[in-house]
Write a protein that holds these residues in place. Sequence first.
Motif, PDB file in Angstrom:
ATOM      1  N   LEU A  94       0.821  -1.201   0.000  1.00 22.15           N
ATOM      2  CA  LEU A  94       0.000   0.000   0.000  1.00 22.15           C
ATOM      3  C   LEU A  94       0.860   1.258   0.000  1.00 22.15           C
ATOM      4  CD1 LEU A  94      -2.971   0.888   0.094  1.00 22.15           C
ATOM      5  CD2 LEU A  94      -2.756   0.979   2.565  1.00 22.15           C
ATOM      6  N   ILE A  95       1.933   1.264   0.767  1.00 21.88           N
ATOM      7  CA  ILE A  95       2.853   2.404   0.783  1.00 21.88           C
ATOM      8  C   ILE A  95       3.517   2.562  -0.587  1.00 21.88           C
ATOM      9  CG2 ILE A  95       4.975   3.321   1.809  1.00 21.88           C
ATOM     10  CD1 ILE A  95       2.540   3.528   3.636  1.00 21.88           C
ATOM     11  N   ALA A  96       3.951   1.450  -1.172  1.00 20.03           N
ATOM     12  CA  ALA A  96       4.567   1.510  -2.503  1.00 20.03           C
ATOM     13  C   ALA A  96       3.564   2.031  -3.534  1.00 20.03           C
ATOM     14  CB  ALA A  96       5.080   0.127  -2.902  1.00 20.03           C
ATOM     15  N   LEU A  97       2.329   1.555  -3.452  1.00 19.80           N
ATOM     16  CA  LEU A  97       1.291   2.014  -4.372  1.00 19.80           C
ATOM     17  C   LEU A  97       1.015   3.506  -4.193  1.00 19.80           C
ATOM     18  CD1 LEU A  97      -0.766   1.092  -6.527  1.00 19.80           C
ATOM     19  CD2 LEU A  97      -2.378   0.748  -4.652  1.00 19.80           C
ATOM     20  N   LEU A  98       1.061   3.977  -2.968  1.00 23.25           N
ATOM     21  CA  LEU A  98       0.853   5.397  -2.700  1.00 23.25           C
ATOM     22  C   LEU A  98       1.918   6.242  -3.403  1.00 23.25           C
ATOM     23  CD1 LEU A  98      -0.577   7.688  -1.039  1.00 23.25           C
ATOM     24  CD2 LEU A  98       1.190   7.267   0.685  1.00 23.25           C
ATOM     25  N   PHE A  99       3.188   5.869  -3.247  1.00 17.32           N
ATOM     26  CA  PHE A  99       4.258   6.640  -3.878  1.00 17.32           C
ATOM     27  C   PHE A  99       4.209   6.553  -5.396  1.00 17.32           C
ATOM     28  CE2 PHE A  99       6.363   6.309   0.350  1.00 17.32           C
ATOM     29  CZ  PHE A  99       6.481   7.662   0.578  1.00 17.32           C
ATOM     30  N   SER A 154       1.507   6.075  -7.162  1.00 16.77           N
ATOM     31  CA  SER A 154       0.341   6.862  -7.574  1.00 16.77           C
ATOM     32  C   SER A 154       0.641   8.350  -7.590  1.00 16.77           C
ATOM     33  CB  SER A 154      -0.836   6.590  -6.636  1.00 16.77           C
ATOM     34  OG  SER A 154      -1.221   5.251  -6.708  1.00 16.77           O
ATOM     35  N   ILE A 155       1.329   8.819  -6.553  1.00 18.64           N
ATOM     36  CA  ILE A 155       1.687  10.237  -6.510  1.00 18.64           C
ATOM     37  C   ILE A 155       2.621  10.586  -7.662  1.00 18.64           C
ATOM     38  CG2 ILE A 155       2.934  11.989  -5.178  1.00 18.64           C
ATOM     39  CD1 ILE A 155       1.758  10.671  -2.653  1.00 18.64           C
ATOM     40  N   ALA A 156       3.610   9.736  -7.898  1.00 11.80           N
ATOM     41  CA  ALA A 156       4.544   9.996  -8.998  1.00 11.80           C
ATOM     42  C   ALA A 156       3.824   9.990 -10.347  1.00 11.80           C
ATOM     43  CB  ALA A 156       5.658   8.951  -8.984  1.00 11.80           C
ATOM     44  N   LEU A 157       2.920   9.037 -10.532  1.00  8.14           N
ATOM     45  CA  LEU A 157       2.176   8.965 -11.791  1.00  8.14           C
ATOM     46  C   LEU A 157       1.245  10.166 -11.948  1.00  8.14           C
ATOM     47  CD1 LEU A 157       1.806   7.162 -14.257  1.00  8.14           C
ATOM     48  CD2 LEU A 157      -0.010   5.970 -13.026  1.00  8.14           C
ATOM     49  N   LEU A 167      -9.349   6.454 -11.703  1.00  4.25           N
ATOM     50  CA  LEU A 167      -8.908   5.094 -12.004  1.00  4.25           C
ATOM     51  C   LEU A 167      -9.117   4.178 -10.797  1.00  4.25           C
ATOM     52  CD1 LEU A 167      -7.381   3.130 -13.960  1.00  4.25           C
ATOM     53  CD2 LEU A 167      -5.320   3.828 -12.746  1.00  4.25           C
ATOM     54  N   TYR A 168      -8.725   4.650  -9.615  1.00  4.65           N
ATOM     55  CA  TYR A 168      -8.929   3.852  -8.411  1.00  4.65           C
ATOM     56  C   TYR A 168     -10.409   3.673  -8.089  1.00  4.65           C
ATOM     57  CZ  TYR A 168      -3.966   3.784  -7.336  1.00  4.65           C
ATOM     58  OH  TYR A 168      -2.624   3.574  -7.371  1.00  4.65           O
ATOM     59  N   LEU A 169     -11.209   4.668  -8.377  1.00  2.20           N
ATOM     60  CA  LEU A 169     -12.647   4.551  -8.172  1.00  2.20           C
ATOM     61  C   LEU A 169     -13.243   3.502  -9.100  1.00  2.20           C
ATOM     62  CD1 LEU A 169     -15.037   5.691  -6.580  1.00  2.20           C
ATOM     63  CD2 LEU A 169     -15.356   7.349  -8.416  1.00  2.20           C
ATOM     64  N   LEU A 170     -12.801   3.459 -10.346  1.00  2.00           N
ATOM     65  CA  LEU A 170     -13.263   2.437 -11.288  1.00  2.00           C
ATOM     66  C   LEU A 170     -12.841   1.035 -10.837  1.00  2.00           C
ATOM     67  CD1 LEU A 170     -12.658   4.140 -14.755  1.00  2.00           C
ATOM     68  CD2 LEU A 170     -14.856   3.589 -13.685  1.00  2.00           C
ATOM     69  N   ILE A 171     -11.619   0.913 -10.360  1.00  2.00           N
ATOM     70  CA  ILE A 171     -11.156  -0.379  -9.860  1.00  2.00           C
ATOM     71  C   ILE A 171     -11.997  -0.818  -8.659  1.00  2.00           C
ATOM     72  CG2 ILE A 171      -9.223  -1.553  -8.718  1.00  2.00           C
ATOM     73  CD1 ILE A 171      -7.348   0.135 -10.510  1.00  2.00           C
ATOM     74  N   PHE A 172     -12.293   0.131  -7.764  1.00  2.00           N
ATOM     75  CA  PHE A 172     -13.124  -0.165  -6.596  1.00  2.00           C
ATOM     76  C   PHE A 172     -14.509  -0.641  -7.011  1.00  2.00           C
ATOM     77  CE2 PHE A 172     -16.403   1.383  -3.667  1.00  2.00           C
ATOM     78  CZ  PHE A 172     -16.078   0.638  -2.542  1.00  2.00           C
ATOM     79  N   ILE A 173     -15.125   0.064  -7.948  1.00  2.00           N
ATOM     80  CA  ILE A 173     -16.468  -0.313  -8.410  1.00  2.00           C
ATOM     81  C   ILE A 173     -16.440  -1.689  -9.074  1.00  2.00           C
ATOM     82  CG2 ILE A 173     -18.266   0.280 -10.089  1.00  2.00           C
ATOM     83  CD1 ILE A 173     -17.664   3.249  -9.418  1.00  2.00           C
TER      84      ILE A 173
END
Length: 116
Positions: A54-59, A61-64, A85-91
């Motif tokens: 989750l921490i890696a994904l956070l960094f 995501s911020i970089a992207l 994008l994350y909202l679509l993945i969640f749905i």
Amino acid sequence: MAFEKLTNSINDLNDNVRDLAKSSTEFYKLDLYKKIIKGVISLVNMMLLGFICLIALLFISIALALLISHALRIPSAGFFIIGALYLLIFIFIWFFGKKHIEKIILIKSSRTFFND
């Protein structure tokens, strides 16, 4: 004399049955403890790995998001795009992935609990 031998044999049998029952309950207690501890250790390991991912994904995501914002020259656009994008993945997971995730968890937890 024979009656005494029979009485002693019955008393010995009674003692042996009690010892067997006590040993069996102790064995099942230890076995249950072992299985619970294996499950807890597995859960802690998964939570730790999940937290690190989750921490890696956070960094990432911020970089992207910063990269997209820089490319579009709109400071907040990248963050909105990544958020969408994350909202679509969640749905998608909410509507289509619940049963699959439940099945995976049941299979893995039953392997941990029942295989020794």
